[in-house]
Scaffold this active site. Structure first.
Site, PDB file in Angstrom:
ATOM      1  N   THR A   1       0.865  -1.177   0.000  1.00  0.00           N
ATOM      2  CA  THR A   1       0.000   0.000   0.000  1.00  0.00           C
ATOM      3  C   THR A   1       0.903   1.228   0.000  1.00  0.00           C
ATOM      4  OG1 THR A   1      -0.185   0.308   2.405  1.00  0.00           O
ATOM      5  CG2 THR A   1      -1.655  -1.306   1.382  1.00  0.00           C
TER       6      THR A   1
ATOM      7  N   PRO B   1       5.942   3.767   1.231  1.00  0.00           N
ATOM      8  CA  PRO B   1       5.415   2.454   0.849  1.00  0.00           C
ATOM      9  C   PRO B   1       5.223   1.623   2.109  1.00  0.00           C
ATOM     10  CG  PRO B   1       7.748   2.610   0.324  1.00  0.00           C
ATOM     11  CD  PRO B   1       7.337   3.961   0.814  1.00  0.00           C
ATOM     12  N   GLU B   2       4.030   1.075   2.259  1.00  0.00           N
ATOM     13  CA  GLU B   2       3.665   0.315   3.472  1.00  0.00           C
ATOM     14  C   GLU B   2       3.275  -1.104   3.056  1.00  0.00           C
ATOM     15  OE1 GLU B   2       3.054   1.326   6.805  1.00  0.00           O
ATOM     16  OE2 GLU B   2       3.188   3.518   6.736  1.00  0.00           O
ATOM     17  N   THR B   3       4.180  -2.062   3.277  1.00  0.00           N
ATOM     18  CA  THR B   3       3.808  -3.444   2.992  1.00  0.00           C
ATOM     19  C   THR B   3       2.866  -3.959   4.067  1.00  0.00           C
ATOM     20  OG1 THR B   3       5.729  -4.306   4.164  1.00  0.00           O
ATOM     21  CG2 THR B   3       5.974  -3.922   1.798  1.00  0.00           C
TER      22      THR B   3
END
Length: 579
Positions: free
Chosen positions: A206, A281-283
């Site tokens: 995300t 960026p957020e995994t």
């Protein structure tokens, strides 16, 4: 989730701990630094590594620069018309995907000729680990919601600070070193890698982007119209479909995604003050560690590819933003989500359901992975300003506030000492009201809902007091959003000026009673104001001590410095006599 095409396998001696450990291992701090040192020694024509200042751990912050010709100088990099991509990892070392992905990407950029070409027009400035302190505090338990790796670092730094709340106050040595490095490079794009918490859904990656409403119009339009669409397309092509960061107020994401407002305490909010577009960026925490690392690798590569392809458009948008900023007269200080506007995204989620809790017996939420869906979901992605301030010609800061002056200088502001005593008319703020958090937040008791009363006064300043002009060479947005007390992350909000909120002199009731009565006899207007207040407020009318306090606060005996914000706004033209 399918991975992107596998790149050529590295030679055994160049495998990272993640690759050698079977996909559920993240590098230790010592392994990470040693890997970059080894890589730099082997590829000095593309890599430069240096210490960039201290951290609270006692270990230095490391700066790694990747370029096509080994140029690690910001000035000559700009002269070569190269864009600067700043990547920072490990601010929360329990979210280590970026640490491992960047090690692999740096290696592949120098070892694979096809990828090396990406450096022709873009220079990468890489902080391998920002929170060195937290990475050294390695454990296997604190990320209770996360699916791997086997061991990882801790969110807080050596002072138990969350560094992603420290970009304005800069309590940590880490933040001070970062500020110097950021100002040195003044990057076009800033990326800080993270792992998300929250709902369950199909995405591995995300994305939080700088809130476009807060950027200059040209930069916001470029972000929304060109940069973000290219990033989403690039990740889709690499088999990593993305969605905006999954933040919502209802029970499940179908209630609508709400764009994250990254104020300047956060990295991307700080970067936006300098016309740098920021990304987090957020995994997704529930996906296995290996796909989280690979998706981060592909995101960073996609960003590098896109910045190179859009180099001219990015440069033009930043130039237009700088021009607009130089002419801007009114600045937003606080924001609220505009729920009258929304976009629509095709969201790939899992049905949220309930079942009895085995702990309490009460209904509990769970996401049913056997019930995936793709459906339109509202994305509220526009913020509107709720508080604004007009830009002064300069701010005047008494030299007593040296800590504030040091932070300003560290972040690119030029402070000019007065060369003689001067008495000038300025606009000062009296702090009429504010709310203070009852509990500490990142070492401070935050002030919010600040209300000020502007007053024009003639104030005496002394030789050595400080001027900061808001000219076209100054970091204007940074100055406004730190020095205007109503701003969300102003220095006042963070408690740097709390000593003015306490009276230093007062009165004895029985002595002041006679003096107050005399003041009211000699000042009919003061008496009229008092009587009006008593008619409006029955509790006040019945409280003799409150009325006496009111007379004192509105008399010449009340100390001028109480609740007077120390930083004044100079609205005059030209310059004041300074060194």
């Amino acid at each position: 989730m399918a991975l992107s095409p596998t790149p050529p396998a590295p030679a055994p001696e160049w495998r990272t701990p993640f690759e050698a450990g079977g996909g559920n291992t993240t590098a230790t701090y010592a392994e990470c630094v040693a890997y970059y040192q080894k890589l730099t020694a082997a590829y000095p024509k593309q890599l430069h590594m240096a210490e960039a200042g201290p951290t609270d751990s006692g270990q230095p912050l490391q700066e790694v620069v990747l370029s096509s010709d080994g140029d690690a100088d910001p000035t000559s990099t700009r002269q070569k018309n190269r864009r600067v991509l700043f990547i920072q990892n490990g601010i929360h070392p329990g979210e280590p995907e970026g640490i491992d992905a960047s090690m692999m990407l740096a290696r592949d950029l120098v070892q694979q000729p096809k990828l090396r070409k990406l450096l022709d027009g873009v220079t990468i400035v890489l902080v391998p680990v920002y929170n060195v302190d937290g990475m050294l505090n390695r454990n296997s338990t604190t990320r209770v919601n996360q699916n791997g790796p086997a061991a990882y670092g801790f969110r807080g730094n050596a002072r138990h600070l969350d560094l992603n709340r420290d970009y304005i106050k800069q309590d940590s040595r880490n933040a001070r070193s970062f500020a110097a490095l950021f100002q040195k490079w003044q990057p076009d794009i800033f990326v800080e890698t993270h792992t998300s918490n929250g709902a369950d859904y199909q995405y591995t990656m995300t994305l939080i982007a700088t809130q476009h409403s807060k950027l200059a119009p040209a930069l916001g339009a470029y972000l929304q119209g060109q940069l973000l669409p290219a990033l989403y397309r690039g990740m889709e092509k690499k088999k990593w479909p993305m969605t905006p960061y999954v933040d919502f107020e209802g029970q499940t994401p179908e209630s609508g995604l709400r764009a994250f407002l990254e104020t300047p305490r956060y990295s991307t909010g700080y970067a936006a003050l300098f016309n740098t577009i920021g990304f987090m960026p957020e995994t997704h925490m529930l996906k296995a560690f290996a796909p989280r690392v690979h998706s981060t690798y592909d995101f960073l590569q996609t960003m590098l590819e896109t910045v190179g392809q859009q180099s001219a458009a990015l440069a033009a948008a930043r130039a237009a933003a700088s021009t607009a900023l130089a002419a801007q007269t009114t600045f937003p200080l606080a924001w609220a989500l505009d729920e009258s506007q929304h976009e629509t995204v095709q969201f790939r989620g899992y049905e949220g359901k309930t079942k009895p809790s085995e702990v309490s017996g009460q209904p509990r939420l769970y996401y049913d992975r056997a019930a995936p869906y793709t459906r339109p979901v509202k994305h509220f992605n526009t913020y509107k300003a709720t508080t604004t301030a007009r830009r002064p010609n300069a701010y005047l800061i008494p030299q007593a506030w040296g800590e504030v002056a040091d932070i300003l200088r560290r972040n690119g502001a030029t402070l000019v000492p007065l060369k003689q005593d001067v008495t000038v008319p300025v606009e000062v703020y009296y702090l009429e009201d504010y709310k203070t958090s009852p509990r500490a937040y990142e070492g401070h008791y935050l002030h919010t809902q600040v209300k000020v009363r502007p007053v024009t006064e003639t104030v005496a300043y002394h030789k050595g007091d400080l001027l900061v002009y808001l000219n076209d060479k100054a970091p204007i947005r940074y100055l406004v959003e730190t020095l205007e007390p109503q701003a969300t992350d102003s220095f006042f909000a963070w408690g740097f000026f709390d000593s003015v909120l306490q009276q230093k002199e007062h009165f004895s009731d029985y002595v002041f009673e006679d003096l107050a009565a005399d003041l009211l006899r000699r000042d009919p207007q003061l008496r009229e104001r008092l009587e009006k207040l008593k008619k409006q407020d029955a509790a006040f009318a019945g409280n003799g001590a409150a009325q006496l306090e009111w007379v004192y606060l509105n008399s010449p005996h009340h100390e001028a410095g109480f609740n007077r914000y120390p930083v004044a706004r100079w609205l005059g033209e030209g310059t004041l006599p300074a060194k």
